[in-house]
Design a protein around this motif. Structure first.
Motif, short mmCIF file in Angstrom:
data_model
loop_
_atom_site.label_atom_id
_atom_site.label_comp_id
_atom_site.label_asym_id
_atom_site.label_seq_id
_atom_site.Cartn_x
_atom_site.Cartn_y
_atom_site.Cartn_z
N SER A 1 0.82 -1.24 0.05
CA SER A 1 -0.03 -0.21 -0.06
C SER A 1 0.66 1.41 0.02
CB SER A 1 -0.81 -0.04 1.27
OG SER A 1 -1.61 1.20 1.25
N LYS A 2 0.43 2.38 -0.65
CA LYS A 2 0.90 3.60 -0.53
C LYS A 2 0.84 4.00 0.74
CE LYS A 2 -0.17 4.69 -5.20
NZ LYS A 2 -0.82 5.64 -6.38
N ASN A 3 0.16 3.69 1.77
CA ASN A 3 -0.05 4.14 2.92
C ASN A 3 0.44 3.11 4.06
OD1 ASN A 3 -1.25 6.37 2.28
ND2 ASN A 3 -3.31 5.52 2.08
N ARG A 4 1.50 2.38 3.62
CA ARG A 4 1.92 1.30 4.46
C ARG A 4 2.66 1.80 5.84
NH1 ARG A 4 2.99 -2.40 6.95
NH2 ARG A 4 4.15 -4.23 6.45
N ILE A 5 3.14 2.80 5.88
CA ILE A 5 3.60 3.28 7.29
C ILE A 5 2.20 3.56 8.21
CG2 ILE A 5 4.59 5.25 8.46
CD1 ILE A 5 6.69 5.45 6.12
N ILE A 6 1.20 4.39 7.52
CA ILE A 6 -0.01 4.66 8.32
C ILE A 6 -0.79 3.19 8.81
CG2 ILE A 6 -2.21 5.72 8.13
CD1 ILE A 6 -1.02 7.70 6.03
N SER A 7 -0.80 2.45 7.72
CA SER A 7 -1.41 1.19 7.90
C SER A 7 -0.70 0.42 9.19
CB SER A 7 -1.57 0.22 7.00
OG SER A 7 -0.42 -0.25 6.34
N PHE A 8 0.42 0.39 9.34
CA PHE A 8 1.42 -0.24 10.26
C PHE A 8 1.05 0.18 11.63
CE2 PHE A 8 4.87 -0.24 13.20
CZ PHE A 8 5.36 -1.59 13.45
N TRP A 9 0.89 1.60 11.84
CA TRP A 9 0.60 2.21 13.14
C TRP A 9 -0.95 2.04 13.58
CZ3 TRP A 9 4.60 2.89 16.07
CH2 TRP A 9 6.15 3.42 15.40
N LYS A 10 -1.82 1.97 12.58
CA LYS A 10 -3.21 2.26 12.75
C LYS A 10 -3.67 0.77 13.06
CE LYS A 10 -7.24 4.17 10.63
NZ LYS A 10 -8.16 4.68 9.31
N THR A 11 -3.39 -0.09 12.22
CA THR A 11 -3.92 -1.29 12.21
C THR A 11 -3.05 -2.63 12.32
OG1 THR A 11 -3.99 -1.64 9.88
CG2 THR A 11 -6.06 -0.83 10.85
N GLU A 12 -2.03 -2.82 11.58
CA GLU A 12 -0.97 -3.82 11.73
C GLU A 12 -0.51 -4.18 13.06
OE1 GLU A 12 3.30 -5.63 9.60
OE2 GLU A 12 1.79 -3.81 8.56
N PHE A 13 0.36 -3.09 13.60
CA PHE A 13 0.73 -3.42 14.78
C PHE A 13 0.01 -3.69 16.21
CE2 PHE A 13 2.21 -1.78 18.91
CZ PHE A 13 3.23 -2.34 19.11
N PRO A 14 -1.00 -2.52 15.99
CA PRO A 14 -2.14 -2.93 17.32
C PRO A 14 -2.78 -4.30 17.33
CG PRO A 14 -2.39 -0.77 16.38
CD PRO A 14 -1.37 -1.42 15.38
N MET A 15 -2.97 -4.76 15.98
CA MET A 15 -3.60 -6.18 16.08
C MET A 15 -2.69 -7.30 16.31
SD MET A 15 -6.82 -6.53 15.05
CE MET A 15 -6.94 -7.98 14.34
N MET A 16 -1.19 -7.04 15.91
CA MET A 16 -0.46 -8.23 16.33
C MET A 16 -0.18 -7.85 17.86
SD MET A 16 2.94 -8.21 17.27
CE MET A 16 3.71 -6.68 16.74
N PHE A 17 0.05 -6.64 18.40
CA PHE A 17 0.33 -6.43 19.86
C PHE A 17 -0.79 -7.04 20.85
CE2 PHE A 17 1.38 -3.96 23.74
CZ PHE A 17 2.57 -4.56 23.86
N LYS A 18 -1.84 -7.24 20.39
CA LYS A 18 -3.02 -7.77 21.17
C LYS A 18 -2.71 -9.24 21.60
CE LYS A 18 -7.04 -8.51 23.23
NZ LYS A 18 -6.72 -9.81 23.54
N GLN A 19 -2.06 -9.92 20.59
CA GLN A 19 -1.64 -11.30 20.87
C GLN A 19 -0.48 -11.47 22.11
OE1 GLN A 19 -0.21 -12.93 17.13
NE2 GLN A 19 -1.79 -12.07 16.26
N HIS A 20 0.04 -10.22 22.21
CA HIS A 20 1.08 -10.14 23.28
C HIS A 20 0.97 -9.65 24.51
CE1 HIS A 20 3.19 -12.51 20.21
NE2 HIS A 20 3.29 -11.51 19.40
N HIS A 21 -0.23 -9.20 25.06
CA HIS A 21 -0.58 -8.53 26.23
C HIS A 21 -0.07 -9.58 27.40
CE1 HIS A 21 -3.82 -5.37 24.87
NE2 HIS A 21 -2.41 -5.24 24.30
#
Length: 320
Positions: free
Chosen positions: A77-97
């Motif tokens: 995506s052209k907005n790869r950086i935005i999507s990382f902070w907005k969805t990709e990382f938070p969704m992944m981090f939920k697994q590691h609470h």
């Protein structure tokens, strides 16, 4: 593991994945790719232990469907950086609470250990903070400016030095995860004891509030992200020690990848903490209400981004 137990353990995950494929649910390509890796890992396991079984045939069909969808839709995506902070990382981090909770509890426990030791051992604070720092602080207290240490270096130099040092500590907390997590827990121990003895030192001098309303202006974010970096090291260690249904190599790679994402997420927060320490903390004359606003705002930001927001995204994803 018996086939029935294997199916029971993973059937909900397979059903969810199949639903995504059949209903053409809008899902980020990188998330779909991670799910695909997990399914193919399960397929390899089934081929090894349950050859020619219905489980193997089902997973093989599921993996084939996923492969077609991924390589048809996965684009950068052209907005790869935005999507990382907005969805990709938070969704992944939920697994590691869970790892975050462990790092937090270890750090908090040793903070109390540091305070208790400082209260019962006369030279403990000096052994942790060093004679030079303690003597300098005592001189500052006598001069009526106990927090003068934050004014001795220029704003930018302090900002740069503190930011680089904090990122270095975070990287150490992650890399020491290679020592089966023991090294990471040692970083939590050292920093917790240092914080506890530091705060007790000012409490003993009758300056607990003065120290807290000054130090935690930057320390709220700084300490929080050090703990978060500790969780990254534990994620790495967990990938090495507990592969689950993944191969050990795949589990290790996922642990490294997710741990690096967590470390990357801390960098902007370390920059914010460095800015606060270099440019804001030195203004010890600021009113208490302003210091409290900065501290509570910083804490709210950390809790929202690393705890509440991932939970809400995960909840929304499950509802789809």
């Amino acid at each position: 593991m018996r086939e029935a137990a294997f199916v029971k353990q993973n059937k909900d995950k397979w059903s969810t994945f199949e639903s995504v494929l059949v209903n053409k649910t809008d899902i980020a390509p990188n998330v779909l790719s991670d799910l695909y890796i997990e399914i193919t890992d399960h397929l390899s396991y089934a081929k090894t232990f349950y050859p020619t079984s219905n489980t193997e045939r089902y997973l093989n069909a599921l993996a084939s469907q996923a492969h077609q969808k991924i390589y048809r839709t996965k684009r950068e995506s052209k907005n790869r950086i935005i999507s990382f902070w907005k969805t990709e990382f938070p969704m992944m981090f939920k697994q590691h609470h869970r790892e975050l909770l462990i790092a937090f509890l270890v750090f908090t426990f040793f903070t109390f250990v540091g305070a208790f030791s400082a209260a019962n051992e006369g030279d403990f604070v000096r052994s942790i903070l060093g004679d030079g720092y303690v003597n300098m602080t005592l001189e500052n207290i006598e001069k009526g400016d106990p927090m003068a240490v934050y004014k001795k270096i220029g704003e930018f130099n302090m900002f740069l030095g503190i930011t680089i040092n904090n990122i270095r500590v975070a990287l150490m907390a992650f890399v020491y995860g290679f020592l089966l997590g023991i090294g990471t827990l040692m970083i939590m121990l050292q920093n917790g004891i240092m914080l506890g003895s530091f705060q007790y030192f000012f409490y003993e001098k009758g300056l607990l509030w003065e120290s807290m309303r000054t130090i935690w202006i930057h320390g709220t974010i700084e300490i929080s992200v050090i703990i978060i970096a500790g969780s990254a090291g534990l994620v790495l260690a967990n990938g090495m020690l507990f592969p689950g249904t993944y191969t050990r190599l795949e589990s290790f790679k996922r642990g490294v990848k997710n741990g690096l994402k967590i470390i990357l997420s801390t960098v902007p927060f370390f920059i914010i903490a460095g800015f606060l320490e270099g440019f804001v903390t030195r203004h010890t004359e600021m009113p208490d209400w302003l210091a409290i606003v900065i501290i509570t705002g910083s804490l709210a930001l950390i809790i929202f981004y690393y705890v509440m927001y991932p939970y809400q995204l995960h909840k929304n994803q499950k509802a789809i």
